[in-house]
Structure formats: C-alpha cells, structure tokens
Design a protein around this motif. Structure first.
Motif, PDB file in Angstrom:
ATOM      1  N   ARG A 204       0.605   6.542  -7.523  1.00  0.00           N
ATOM      2  CA  ARG A 204      -0.559   6.961  -8.072  1.00  0.00           C
ATOM      3  C   ARG A 204      -0.462   8.076  -9.030  1.00  0.00           C
ATOM      4  O   ARG A 204      -1.372   8.181  -9.917  1.00  0.00           O
TER       5      ARG A 204
ATOM      6  N   LEU B 211      -1.104  -5.450  -5.863  1.00  0.00           N
ATOM      7  CA  LEU B 211      -1.785  -4.426  -5.295  1.00  0.00           C
ATOM      8  C   LEU B 211      -2.410  -3.401  -6.281  1.00  0.00           C
ATOM      9  O   LEU B 211      -3.496  -2.754  -6.416  1.00  0.00           O
TER      10      LEU B 211
ATOM     11  N   GLU C  65      -4.490  -5.007  -8.784  1.00  0.00           N
ATOM     12  CA  GLU C  65      -5.936  -5.149  -8.038  1.00  0.00           C
ATOM     13  C   GLU C  65      -6.754  -3.877  -8.182  1.00  0.00           C
ATOM     14  O   GLU C  65      -8.007  -3.871  -8.425  1.00  0.00           O
ATOM     15  N   ARG C  66      -6.267  -2.678  -8.071  1.00  0.00           N
ATOM     16  CA  ARG C  66      -6.678  -1.537  -7.943  1.00  0.00           C
ATOM     17  C   ARG C  66      -7.001  -0.910  -9.178  1.00  0.00           C
ATOM     18  O   ARG C  66      -7.854   0.116  -9.685  1.00  0.00           O
ATOM     19  N   TYR C  67      -6.065  -0.957 -10.059  1.00  0.00           N
ATOM     20  CA  TYR C  67      -5.937  -0.198 -11.413  1.00  0.00           C
ATOM     21  C   TYR C  67      -6.070  -0.858 -12.636  1.00  0.00           C
ATOM     22  O   TYR C  67      -5.965  -0.495 -13.848  1.00  0.00           O
TER      23      TYR C  67
ATOM     24  N   ARG D 101      -3.087   6.545 -12.020  1.00  0.00           N
ATOM     25  CA  ARG D 101      -4.212   7.287 -12.490  1.00  0.00           C
ATOM     26  C   ARG D 101      -4.170   7.818 -13.891  1.00  0.00           C
ATOM     27  O   ARG D 101      -5.285   8.091 -14.312  1.00  0.00           O
TER      28      ARG D 101
ATOM     29  N   ARG E 285       0.832   4.065  -3.157  1.00  0.00           N
ATOM     30  CA  ARG E 285       0.339   5.135  -2.830  1.00  0.00           C
ATOM     31  C   ARG E 285       1.295   6.300  -3.639  1.00  0.00           C
ATOM     32  O   ARG E 285       0.691   7.186  -4.161  1.00  0.00           O
TER      33      ARG E 285
ATOM     34  N   PRO F  90       0.535  -1.268  -0.031  1.00  0.00           N
ATOM     35  CA  PRO F  90       0.033  -0.153   0.026  1.00  0.00           C
ATOM     36  C   PRO F  90       0.836   1.341  -0.182  1.00  0.00           C
ATOM     37  O   PRO F  90       0.523   2.120  -0.701  1.00  0.00           O
TER      38      PRO F  90
END
Length: 292
Positions: free
Chosen positions: A166, A226, A229-231, A170, A163, A159
């Motif tokens: 990002r 991770l 998983e998120r992006y 993004r 972070r 994490p």
C-alpha cells in the motif's frame, strides 16, 4: 616437393586451429565448487537478519542514470539482484536494494521456530513501509520472495501481500512482482549433488524435475490481480519466470551451455541471474518502466 610440404603443413595448422574452437563450442558443465559459493557480489552489506535486534534498513545503491527501481525482498531477491545490477551498470536504471533473510514483503507473519526472527521481520517491514513512503522519483518497486515461509491459505496470500504494498500503490508507484524460482527443498538429491553424478551434457536432464514437484504456488498471480482490482490496471505487473526456469514444464538446474543455475536447494547462482539482464530489460520496456 616444397609445394606438397607446404600444403601438408597448411592442413595441419588448419586442423590444429580448428580443434580448440570445436572444444570451446561444446557444452561443458561450469564449476560446481564455484557455483556453491556464487552469492550475489556486493550484497553482504545490504543483507540483514542473521542476528536478533538488527531491523534497520541497509540499502545498497547501483547505477547513476535511468529510472529508479526499489528492489524489496528476501534471500531469493538477493540471488536475483545481479540481473538488475547489470542493467544499472549499463546505465539503464538506478537500483536501490532492500533485502532481509527469510523476510518477504508481505504483512503476514513468517513461519520460524525463533520468535525473534518473526518479530524482527515485522519490524523490518515497518521500516520498509516508512522508507517507501518517503522516497521521491521512484519509477517502480520490484518484489520477489519465497512464499513457502509464510503460513496461511493460498487465498490469504493476495490480500496480505497487497496490504504491504500500500505505501507504493497509494502513491501510484507500480509494483512489479517477479515469480520465484524452483525450490528443491523437498526433493532428493539437491541440484549440485545430482550434477556431481551427472556431469555429461546428455546426463543433465536427469537432474531436472517437473514443475509441479518444485514450483508449488505462485503468490504473484493473486497479489497482482487484487492490486489491479483495487488500484487500477497499471498499479501492478507480474513477470512470470516459469517458462524461463522450466521450459516445456521441466525445471532445469543447468543451462544448455553448462552454466549451473543453483548454488543450493533454492537459491540461483549470481552468474546465472546476471545473464537474465536482457530478459528483464525486455520486460521493463514492455511494462513501460523503460522506453520501448
């Protein structure tokens, strides 16, 4: 008589000509003194973190053709950068190098007894985030750093690292995390010290060590997992260096041809990492940054 003499002379010339080739092909240890000084050339202007208050970015740019890569990390990435610079020199990629001493690209504060080292690292990272957010035409961000300088549990590494990523994730700029090399800080003797007493090819194995002893934790695995998983599945990629540095579970300090791999206890030599350019070219093609 003349014919016999000509045959003898011919054999002598043949043997003399063959000897240097045999000697040249035999494995031979490269210079230990040169290895200790073998820092990535041309990176002094890029590398900050030696004095308080200097948190500005000092990008170095290599290459004029090909997809643009941002390389972000600490002194370990600095050591690895000659491989990517060689790809830039060969016209395959354009490289922007962003590096700082003891300051990997994560949001977690690093461990250091000096407050200014910790604070300046955080300020530098903020500048990196703003830089990444402004850049256009970036094909990928390549990251590499030493994880052991960051405190906290292993579960926190994923994490905290994602972070920091990002600003790239993004904007759908893929992040490529390269796992770290072996670290000999807790072992005795250091690679160069060991090789001084084990110069012959049959002795080089004496300086190697098991993976578990010199490669403790690979932060790239939880971070990339991770991020995907998120992006999304194409958001992040991992290049594991374990089989390259440590074939068959044994981490080497010198290649089979005699090239010294480490200039100290944790930094690879520039000469060795430059030889890794074909390896990274194949990985970049597999990921899709370079055309297959």
């Amino acid at each position: 008589m003349r014919a016999r003499l000509a045959v003898v002379v011919g054999l002598v010339v043949l043997l003399l000509g063959a000897c240097p080739a045999v000697a040249q092909d035999a494995p031979r240890l490269s210079s230990l003194a040169a290895a200790a000084r073998d820092v990535a050339p041309g990176t002094r202007a890029c590398f900050s973190g030696s004095k308080p208050g200097d948190t500005r970015l000092r990008p170095c740019h290599y290459g004029r053709r090909g997809p643009r890569l941002l390389l972000i990390g600490d002194s370990h990435l600095r050591a690895l950068s000659p491989a990517f610079r060689r790809l830039a020199e060969e016209g395959m990629v354009r490289v922007t190098l962003l590096i700082r001493s003891r300051c990997g690209w994560s949001s977690r504060e690093i461990e250091s007894p000096k407050r200014w080292v910790r604070d300046d690292c955080q300020a530098w990272r903020a500048n990196v985030a703003r830089y990444v957010a402004r850049q256009r035409g970036v094909a990928a961000v390549v990251v590499n750093h030493r994880a052991s300088t960051m405190p906290g549990t292993r579960a926190q590494r994923g994490p905290d690292t994602v972070r920091a990523w990002r600003p790239a994730l993004r904007r759908r700029i893929p992040v490529i995390a390269v796992s770290d090399s072996a670290n000999w800080v807790l072992t005795r003797p250091s690679p160069l010290e060991c090789l001084r007493d084990n110069r012959e090819p049959r002795q080089w194995r004496n300086c190697a060590d098991r993976t578990a002893n010199v490669m403790w934790f690979d932060w790239t695995a939880p971070s990339v997992s991770l991020a995907r998983e998120r992006y999304g599945a194409r958001a992040a990629h991992r290049i594991s260096m374990r089989s390259t540095y440590c074939p068959s579970g044994l981490c080497r300090v010198v290649t089979p041809h005699g090239q010294v791999m480490f200039r100290d206890r944790q930094h690879l030599t520039a000469t060795y990492t430059r030889s890794l350019a074909p390896f990274f070219e194949r990985r970049l093609r597999r990921i899709g940054v370079l055309p297959s």
